[in-house]
Design an enzyme around this catalytic site. Structure first.
Site, mmCIF file in Angstrom:
data_model
loop_
_atom_site.group_PDB
_atom_site.id
_atom_site.type_symbol
_atom_site.label_atom_id
_atom_site.label_comp_id
_atom_site.label_asym_id
_atom_site.label_seq_id
_atom_site.Cartn_x
_atom_site.Cartn_y
_atom_site.Cartn_z
ATOM 1 N N LEU A 232 0.860 -1.189 0.000
ATOM 2 C CA LEU A 232 0.000 0.000 0.000
ATOM 3 C C LEU A 232 0.890 1.230 0.000
ATOM 4 O O LEU A 232 1.810 1.300 0.813
ATOM 5 C CB LEU A 232 -0.802 0.073 1.306
ATOM 6 C CG LEU A 232 -1.978 -0.845 1.552
ATOM 7 C CD1 LEU A 232 -2.483 -0.628 2.981
ATOM 8 C CD2 LEU A 232 -3.088 -0.540 0.549
ATOM 9 N N HIS A 233 0.628 2.175 -0.876
ATOM 10 C CA HIS A 233 1.357 3.441 -0.751
ATOM 11 C C HIS A 233 0.654 4.618 -1.410
ATOM 12 O O HIS A 233 1.093 5.750 -1.266
ATOM 13 C CB HIS A 233 2.776 3.329 -1.299
ATOM 14 C CG HIS A 233 2.814 3.308 -2.806
ATOM 15 N ND1 HIS A 233 2.544 2.182 -3.523
ATOM 16 C CD2 HIS A 233 3.069 4.282 -3.714
ATOM 17 C CE1 HIS A 233 2.632 2.452 -4.812
ATOM 18 N NE2 HIS A 233 2.945 3.719 -4.967
ATOM 19 N N ARG A 234 -0.444 4.367 -2.141
ATOM 20 C CA ARG A 234 -1.121 5.490 -2.810
ATOM 21 C C ARG A 234 -1.592 6.506 -1.779
ATOM 22 O O ARG A 234 -2.203 6.121 -0.772
ATOM 23 C CB ARG A 234 -2.367 5.008 -3.545
ATOM 24 C CG ARG A 234 -2.133 4.133 -4.693
ATOM 25 C CD ARG A 234 -1.882 4.867 -5.976
ATOM 26 N NE ARG A 234 -1.114 3.970 -6.801
ATOM 27 C CZ ARG A 234 -0.048 4.278 -7.522
ATOM 28 N NH1 ARG A 234 0.384 5.525 -7.563
ATOM 29 N NH2 ARG A 234 0.595 3.390 -8.210
#
Ligand code: UD1
Length: 402
Positions: A232-234
């Site tokens: 996850l990084h958005r």
């Protein structure tokens, strides 16, 4: 550590190594590294290499976000390192432009080549376009049609100012045509990220090595290791506390059904800590948080996984190439071929939809898929072939405007 901005001229950082008239190839952030590796190699191959120099903007600078990739992928040390570090989008983009301009002025490049959709892509693209230096965009034309994504803005703008555009899938051709870009400038060459995957798959670090010492419940069954990979990084997922909390709760629930391995991006680590959610994940049974892992470790983790849950663009493509089911934690994808032909399912961030998709994979194995056309490991060679003709046709004249 975040490098400090300085007014120091980039000359000090290796400009003398750049041959005048070379192609200036730009990288900035982690997903750029696996795209540039096969391009640099293809340009350097054979008795008559295409003169090229590598510029690293320094957008990603941590060892885990940069050095591991350069070493594992055999990317030559950058000739020029702009050392920009982190900042707001405006600061980061402006700082890259400010530091890249003197490099272009001094190098008189035949062209500037950018990859992907990160801030370094548009920043260096703008510098080239404003100076009348031809711009080449690799991975052009992808569209999520979601302008709230910083990458979508970068993609649309970079394509508009590019002279030569290389695409990975048919949707990209159609998008560019709709946006009025001359089809003669667009070349469907396949996917350089998959060149890298195919090249390195045999050397992938086995998941058992990366997960050594982890005694999660049900980590093994008759088919071997049994786990899901999560990334996850958005900003839309991690910067909004409510969304992040929902995702964390869903992951904890999922981990009751299948162990979850979670290499944590620095942005996400910060967001989890700020939201007070890091302890909850770290203590959850069946969740293993790791610092960002190298390319070969991630490749091994993905190849051995029962499923991948991600908001990354590249991993949607890599799982399709590997035939591993992918659950995309976004409302859209700019890579529709991974859904139409590959193993990808776009589910968003709703708990019930994520868990239903995971359950389907656990019970039926998930949807099958095929590897898209020209994702065959030869994309960079095709790019070189097109580039040679294009440079020859232009007379490879250095072109700059004051
Ligand atoms: C960037 C790209 C994104 C890509 C992602 C992959 C843009 C707009 N986004 O997002 O498309 O999928 O890289 O990783 O270019 N940080 C570190 N060390 C680093 C790099 C970043 O600690 O080496 C931290 C910093 O706190 C920084 C934050 O991560 O503020 C975000 O980094 P940034 O480069 O702004 O964007 P990413 O979220 O990594």
């Amino acid at each position: 550590m975040i490098p400090e901005s300085s007014d120091e001229s980039p000359r000090a950082a290796g400009l003398e190594r750049v041959a005048p008239g070379a192609l200036l190839c730009v990288v900035g952030a982690r997903p750029n590294f696996m795209k540039i590796a096969p391009i640099m190699e293809a340009l350097a191959a054979g008795p008559a290499p295409v003169p090229a120099a590598l510029v690293h903007t320094g957008q990603h600078y941590d060892a885990g976000m940069k050095a591991a990739f350069f070493t594992q992928l055999g990317i030559p040390e950058p000739d020029v390192d702009l050392g920009v570090g982190s900042g707001s989008h405006a600061v980061q983009t402006a700082e890259i432009m400010r530091r890249f301009e003197p490099v272009v002025d001094a190098a008189h490049p035949a062209a500037v080549l950018v990859v992907g959709d990160v801030n370094s892509t548009i920043a260096c693209g703008l510098v080239a376009a404003k100076k009348g230096v031809p711009l080449i965009h690799v991975e052009a034309g992808l569209r999520s049609f979601d302008r709230a994504m910083p990458e979508e803005v970068n993609r649309v703008l970079t394509d508009q100012i590019s002279d030569l555009l290389f695409t990975t899938e048919a949707s990209a051709q159609a998008n560019l045509e709709r946006e009025g870009i001359d089809p003669a400038r667009v070349h469907f060459v396949g996917n350089v990220m998959i060149d890298t995957l195919r090249r390195h798959l045999e050397r992938a670090v086995p998941a058992a090595t990366t997960l050594a010492g982890w005694s999660a419940p049900d980590l093994e069954d008759a088919r071997g290791l049994r786990y899901a990979v999560l990334t996850l990084h958005r900003p839309s997922n991690v910067d909004d506390a409510a969304t992040l909390e929902r995702l964390v709760a869903t992951v904890v629930e999922l981990a009751g059904a299948i162990p979850v391995v979670f290499p944590v991006h620095p942005r996400t680590a910060g967001a989890l800590a700020r939201a007070g959610l890091d302890g909850r994940l770290a203590q959850a049974r069946g969740v293993r948080m790791l610092p960002p892992v190298g390319y070969l470790e991630m490749l091994g983790l993905m190849a051995g996984a029962r499923m991948v849950l991600t908001d990354s663009g590249g991993m949607q493509e890599e799982t399709t190439a590997l035939g591993v089911p992918c659950i995309t934690l976004r409302e859209n994808t700019e890579r529709p071929i991974t859904v139409e032909e590959g193993t990808n399912t776009v589910v968003g961030t709703d708990r019930a939809r994520i868990l239903a998709a995971a359950r389907d994979i656990l019970t039926t194995g998930g949807k099958g898929g095929r590897v898209p056309r020209l994702w065959d490991g030869q994309a960079a060679r095709r790019i070189r072939a097109v580039l040679e003709d294009w440079l020859a046709a232009r007379g490879a004249e250095p072109a700059t405007r004051d």
